[in-house]
Every structure is written in structure tokens, then in C-alpha cells.
Write an enzyme that holds these catalytic residues in place. Sequence first.
Site, PDB file in Angstrom:
ATOM      1  N   HIS A   1     -10.507  28.784  -7.674  1.00 23.17           N
ATOM      2  CA  HIS A   1     -11.614  27.873  -7.341  1.00 23.17           C
ATOM      3  C   HIS A   1     -11.163  26.431  -7.481  1.00 23.17           C
ATOM      4  O   HIS A   1     -10.826  25.975  -8.577  1.00 23.17           O
ATOM      5  CB  HIS A   1     -12.809  28.136  -8.252  1.00 23.17           C
ATOM      6  CG  HIS A   1     -14.063  27.453  -7.782  1.00 23.17           C
ATOM      7  ND1 HIS A   1     -14.650  27.746  -6.577  1.00 23.17           N
ATOM      8  CD2 HIS A   1     -14.842  26.488  -8.344  1.00 23.17           C
ATOM      9  CE1 HIS A   1     -15.734  27.006  -6.420  1.00 23.17           C
ATOM     10  NE2 HIS A   1     -15.872  26.227  -7.472  1.00 23.17           N
TER      11      HIS A   1
ATOM     12  N   HIS B   1     -11.987  22.293  -5.909  1.00 18.19           N
ATOM     13  CA  HIS B   1     -12.557  21.230  -5.081  1.00 18.19           C
ATOM     14  C   HIS B   1     -11.543  20.086  -5.148  1.00 18.19           C
ATOM     15  O   HIS B   1     -11.563  19.273  -6.079  1.00 18.19           O
ATOM     16  CB  HIS B   1     -13.904  20.758  -5.617  1.00 18.19           C
ATOM     17  CG  HIS B   1     -14.933  21.837  -5.755  1.00 18.19           C
ATOM     18  ND1 HIS B   1     -15.412  22.558  -4.675  1.00 18.19           N
ATOM     19  CD2 HIS B   1     -15.608  22.311  -6.840  1.00 18.19           C
ATOM     20  CE1 HIS B   1     -16.323  23.428  -5.098  1.00 18.19           C
ATOM     21  NE2 HIS B   1     -16.452  23.296  -6.401  1.00 18.19           N
TER      22      HIS B   1
ATOM     23  N   ARG C   1     -23.325  15.486 -11.327  1.00 16.34           N
ATOM     24  CA  ARG C   1     -23.327  15.689  -9.877  1.00 16.34           C
ATOM     25  C   ARG C   1     -23.590  14.385  -9.120  1.00 16.34           C
ATOM     26  O   ARG C   1     -23.037  14.162  -8.038  1.00 16.34           O
ATOM     27  CB  ARG C   1     -24.374  16.746  -9.494  1.00 16.34           C
ATOM     28  CG  ARG C   1     -24.252  17.240  -8.082  1.00 16.34           C
ATOM     29  CD  ARG C   1     -25.179  18.400  -7.811  1.00 16.34           C
ATOM     30  NE  ARG C   1     -26.577  17.992  -7.805  1.00 16.34           N
ATOM     31  CZ  ARG C   1     -27.552  18.672  -7.195  1.00 16.34           C
ATOM     32  NH1 ARG C   1     -27.261  19.811  -6.578  1.00 16.34           N
ATOM     33  NH2 ARG C   1     -28.787  18.262  -7.228  1.00 16.34           N
TER      34      ARG C   1
ATOM     35  N   TYR D   1     -16.360  21.617   0.950  1.00 22.32           N
ATOM     36  CA  TYR D   1     -17.660  21.291   1.538  1.00 22.32           C
ATOM     37  C   TYR D   1     -17.783  19.856   2.043  1.00 22.32           C
ATOM     38  O   TYR D   1     -18.815  19.489   2.612  1.00 22.32           O
ATOM     39  CB  TYR D   1     -18.797  21.592   0.556  1.00 22.32           C
ATOM     40  CG  TYR D   1     -18.693  20.951  -0.804  1.00 22.32           C
ATOM     41  CD1 TYR D   1     -19.084  19.642  -1.016  1.00 22.32           C
ATOM     42  CD2 TYR D   1     -18.232  21.685  -1.896  1.00 22.32           C
ATOM     43  CE1 TYR D   1     -19.015  19.063  -2.270  1.00 22.32           C
ATOM     44  CE2 TYR D   1     -18.156  21.119  -3.154  1.00 22.32           C
ATOM     45  CZ  TYR D   1     -18.551  19.811  -3.335  1.00 22.32           C
ATOM     46  OH  TYR D   1     -18.467  19.238  -4.586  1.00 22.32           O
TER      47      TYR D   1
ATOM     48  N   HIS E   1     -22.286  27.908  -0.521  1.00 20.85           N
ATOM     49  CA  HIS E   1     -22.263  26.988  -1.656  1.00 20.85           C
ATOM     50  C   HIS E   1     -22.956  27.598  -2.857  1.00 20.85           C
ATOM     51  O   HIS E   1     -22.422  27.586  -3.975  1.00 20.85           O
ATOM     52  CB  HIS E   1     -22.913  25.642  -1.316  1.00 20.85           C
ATOM     53  CG  HIS E   1     -22.917  24.722  -2.484  1.00 20.85           C
ATOM     54  ND1 HIS E   1     -23.945  24.681  -3.412  1.00 20.85           N
ATOM     55  CD2 HIS E   1     -21.985  23.845  -2.932  1.00 20.85           C
ATOM     56  CE1 HIS E   1     -23.648  23.814  -4.359  1.00 20.85           C
ATOM     57  NE2 HIS E   1     -22.462  23.291  -4.085  1.00 20.85           N
TER      58      HIS E   1
ATOM     59  N   ARG F   1     -29.128  28.556  -3.860  1.00 22.98           N
ATOM     60  CA  ARG F   1     -30.110  27.480  -3.649  1.00 22.98           C
ATOM     61  C   ARG F   1     -29.812  26.683  -2.382  1.00 22.98           C
ATOM     62  O   ARG F   1     -30.690  26.001  -1.859  1.00 22.98           O
ATOM     63  CB  ARG F   1     -30.164  26.554  -4.866  1.00 22.98           C
ATOM     64  CG  ARG F   1     -28.930  25.712  -5.111  1.00 22.98           C
ATOM     65  CD  ARG F   1     -29.086  24.806  -6.332  1.00 22.98           C
ATOM     66  NE  ARG F   1     -27.913  23.949  -6.522  1.00 22.98           N
ATOM     67  CZ  ARG F   1     -26.837  24.288  -7.199  1.00 22.98           C
ATOM     68  NH1 ARG F   1     -26.770  25.488  -7.770  1.00 22.98           N
ATOM     69  NH2 ARG F   1     -25.814  23.454  -7.323  1.00 22.98           N
TER      70      ARG F   1
ATOM     71  N   HIS G   1     -20.768  29.998  -5.476  1.00 16.05           N
ATOM     72  CA  HIS G   1     -21.188  29.526  -6.802  1.00 16.05           C
ATOM     73  C   HIS G   1     -22.444  30.294  -7.197  1.00 16.05           C
ATOM     74  O   HIS G   1     -23.383  30.395  -6.387  1.00 16.05           O
ATOM     75  CB  HIS G   1     -21.600  28.051  -6.749  1.00 16.05           C
ATOM     76  CG  HIS G   1     -20.505  27.064  -6.538  1.00 16.05           C
ATOM     77  ND1 HIS G   1     -20.632  26.001  -5.665  1.00 16.05           N
ATOM     78  CD2 HIS G   1     -19.288  26.927  -7.105  1.00 16.05           C
ATOM     79  CE1 HIS G   1     -19.548  25.255  -5.705  1.00 16.05           C
ATOM     80  NE2 HIS G   1     -18.701  25.804  -6.563  1.00 16.05           N
TER      81      HIS G   1
ATOM     82  N   HIS H   1     -18.143  31.238 -11.449  1.00 15.93           N
ATOM     83  CA  HIS H   1     -18.831  30.942 -12.714  1.00 15.93           C
ATOM     84  C   HIS H   1     -19.574  32.172 -13.231  1.00 15.93           C
ATOM     85  O   HIS H   1     -19.164  32.760 -14.218  1.00 15.93           O
ATOM     86  CB  HIS H   1     -19.766  29.733 -12.605  1.00 15.93           C
ATOM     87  CG  HIS H   1     -19.104  28.488 -12.152  1.00 15.93           C
ATOM     88  ND1 HIS H   1     -18.024  27.938 -12.803  1.00 15.93           N
ATOM     89  CD2 HIS H   1     -19.354  27.678 -11.083  1.00 15.93           C
ATOM     90  CE1 HIS H   1     -17.635  26.847 -12.169  1.00 15.93           C
ATOM     91  NE2 HIS H   1     -18.415  26.677 -11.115  1.00 15.93           N
TER      92      HIS H   1
ATOM     93  N   ASP I   1     -11.320  24.297 -10.602  1.00 20.18           N
ATOM     94  CA  ASP I   1     -12.598  23.737 -10.174  1.00 20.18           C
ATOM     95  C   ASP I   1     -12.550  22.227  -9.987  1.00 20.18           C
ATOM     96  O   ASP I   1     -12.032  21.732  -8.995  1.00 20.18           O
ATOM     97  CB  ASP I   1     -13.669  24.154 -11.187  1.00 20.18           C
ATOM     98  CG  ASP I   1     -15.086  23.922 -10.676  1.00 20.18           C
ATOM     99  OD1 ASP I   1     -15.244  23.327  -9.601  1.00 20.18           O
ATOM    100  OD2 ASP I   1     -16.042  24.326 -11.359  1.00 20.18           O
TER     101      ASP I   1
END
Length: 419
Positions: A28, A30, A54, A93, A177, A180, A203, A240, A291
Site C-alpha cells: 500500500h 500513496h 487529511r 487517486y 477508495h 464511503r 481502504h 487497514h 502508505d
Amino acid sequence: MTASFPSPAIPVASENGDWRVPGIANLHSHAFQRAMAGLAERQTDPKDSFWTWRETMYRFAARMDPESLYAVAAQLYAEMLEAGYTTVCEFHYVHHQPDGAPYADPAAMSKTLIAAARDTGIRLTLLPVLYMTGGFDGRALSERQRRFGHDVEGYLRLFESLHALQDASLRVGCAFHSLRAVPPEALRQTLAALPADAPLHIHIAEQTGEVEECLALRGARPVRWLLDNAEVDARWTLVHATHLATDETVGIARSGATVAICPTTEANLGDGLFPLRDYLDAGGAWGIGSDSHISVSPVEELRWLEYGQRLFTRHRNIAVSPDSSSVGRTLLQGAVDSAARATGHAVAVKDAVLLDGQSPLLAGAEADDLIDRWVFSGNRPLVKRVAVDGRDCVVDGRHRDREAIAARYRRTLVRLLAE
């Protein structure tokens, strides 16, 4: 499937006294977040959490363009190789321009990551992300999320264009993603359109707030909802999965899915602790990821995976198996065993990671204790040489293009921080 080693986690002494160990898959990543490591460590709220972090991440993501992403990703991938990672799953993303408009080539940012991986030599699983909504209630993406978004049709066009680029060093899968961010019908439509062998990552259950909102609006905890509404199997990697009920822990294990645990990021964000011992007892598959890249070290991820359990239980030597009482061996075995299913790459017989047998930290090492000494003896780098598919990427502890990559990264980071 052919493995590289008689038992993947058993080290093999080389002729010059160094130790050969398996290359490790980073499940994982990013990539762009490597450039903000250490820049979110000031309190913005007495209750700082993932949700406040975030906002900092969104502001930083807004500065990325293909040129800067290439510089950051190349630096990151060189660091990964120097640390002993030979494969990376890139959960990507940041697709569009900051205002949400596509680039002239809608795959420009994705192709930048492919170029960085090829130039550095790391094996890549590219996971373009479907990101549609801002929460379980279906609200629109915020202004800072617009460059992440696709509808299903646009996402599948992106996927198909990237999937056509696959070769021996590149696999292309799908990342949702989160629950949600992907409505149920969109999840179903996308799954129906994807190739049957595409790796699937998501996720899930990272924060308690996510669990509570899913319960309130979908009537089930996130992992339970996914297990009940999708055919979760060995193609899936649940990233996670920190907050699990007992039936979810057992359900993931029985499904054959992999959990990607990211201990340093989960600690940095204050997410919580994965129920490792219960999951091992259920026979679950798992691997590690870095991550947000506040650390780029498989040793540190494995060590803190164990240390978190020790702090919680107030006992030692938690991650052991019926086959081995060695914590290091059990941890490395788990990470290696899950690599092929989570990345979509067959285990590469030509990968080689050599540890420096002349290091004082390995003085007197034997095959039976080498992995424990590597994982638990501190942070001095021990990786001496790394070859991926037979091609040397790291020699004498340094990536073959370290200086040029670092110079580009320094220039890029100075520019990003000045904006």
C-alpha cells in the site's frame, strides 16, 4: 507457483558471506505523500486525528503535477529498493488537474508513476482509484477532492487504457477508495466490468468514525457489509481493516483475502491496532504497506506490527506460528506468502536481496536467528544489494541512480514548499 526459496523466509548464505533474503512487497503506497513526511506533526486541533491530517494532505495533493509526481515517486521507489522492497502496490487517486479537469491525456498522472517505477527498477502494481462521493450519505466530493473523482464510465476507460500497458514488471488492478467513496451500485457495476484476474484493493475500517457512519447508514460494519455484498476472495486486499468485530476477523480469513497492514502510518495517524493475534489464529493472509511513507522500511513496519501487539497485551513474542517460534521469521513469512495474490505478480525467481554479512549487527549470525536480528536490531541499513528480475537496482547499499534522483527530488520539494 514457483517460489524463489525452498522456504521463502529462510535466509541463504551467499558465497561471500552475505545473506540472501526474499524481496518484500509493499502492499500500500500513496507516492506523493512521501514529500509531506514530517510536515503534519504540528497540532491543529486538540483532538487531531486522521480527519484533521487529511486536510493537510489535501492541500499538499493540490500542488502535484506530472513533473513533481515523477520526482517524488522516483525518490520514493529508490528508497524502497534500498530498504528491500522489490514490488509496490500504488493506490493512486490524484488523477486530474487541481480544478478537477482531466489532463489532455487522462492517464497522465498514472503514466508518470509507471515511468518512475520503470526508471528505478521496482516492480509495480498500479491501482487506479475509483473515488465518487464524500461520504456514506452520497454527498458530492469537496473542492479539494475534485481531482480524485470519476464516474464509473470514465473510470473504466482509464482502467482499460492502463491495463493495455501491462507487461512483466507492471500489473494493473482496481482500487475502490473506500465504501464511503463508492456507492453500492457503482461498486457492483465496476466489479462486473473488470477482468476476472484484476487485483482489487480497498481502504476499509481504518477509523472508528467510518465504522459508526457505515453502521448508521448501511446497517452494518464496513467489513461485514463488504463480505455480505461482494464476492470477496483471494483477489481482494483490504487495506487497514483496523477495527474489526470477531465475525469480521474470521470472515476475512475464510474469504482468502489479504489484509494490508501499515503499522507506521496507522500509528502516525492514531488509527488504532489491528487484531493481529486473532487474525493469525483464524489463518488470515496479510502483508505490509508503508502508505503515507513517514517510514520507508519493511523492517520498521514488521517490528512495529509486533511492538504494537506487545504494548496492547503487555506480553512479548506475539506473532509466532505453529511452524516457528521466531517472531521475525513468522512476520517475514507472512509478508512473503501474501505477495503474489495481493500484487498480481507471480513470485519472481530472479529477485535477490542481500544483507551485509560484514555488518557488526550480524556478527556470528546463523540461518536460524538472522531474520530476528535483521528485524529487531535497530535501524542501521543492512541491505547491501537488490536485484529485481535479475537486474541490479541497489549495489553497496545505494540505488544505481541515487544522486540524480535525489537532486531532482530536492529541486522539486523546494518548489512545492515555496508554493
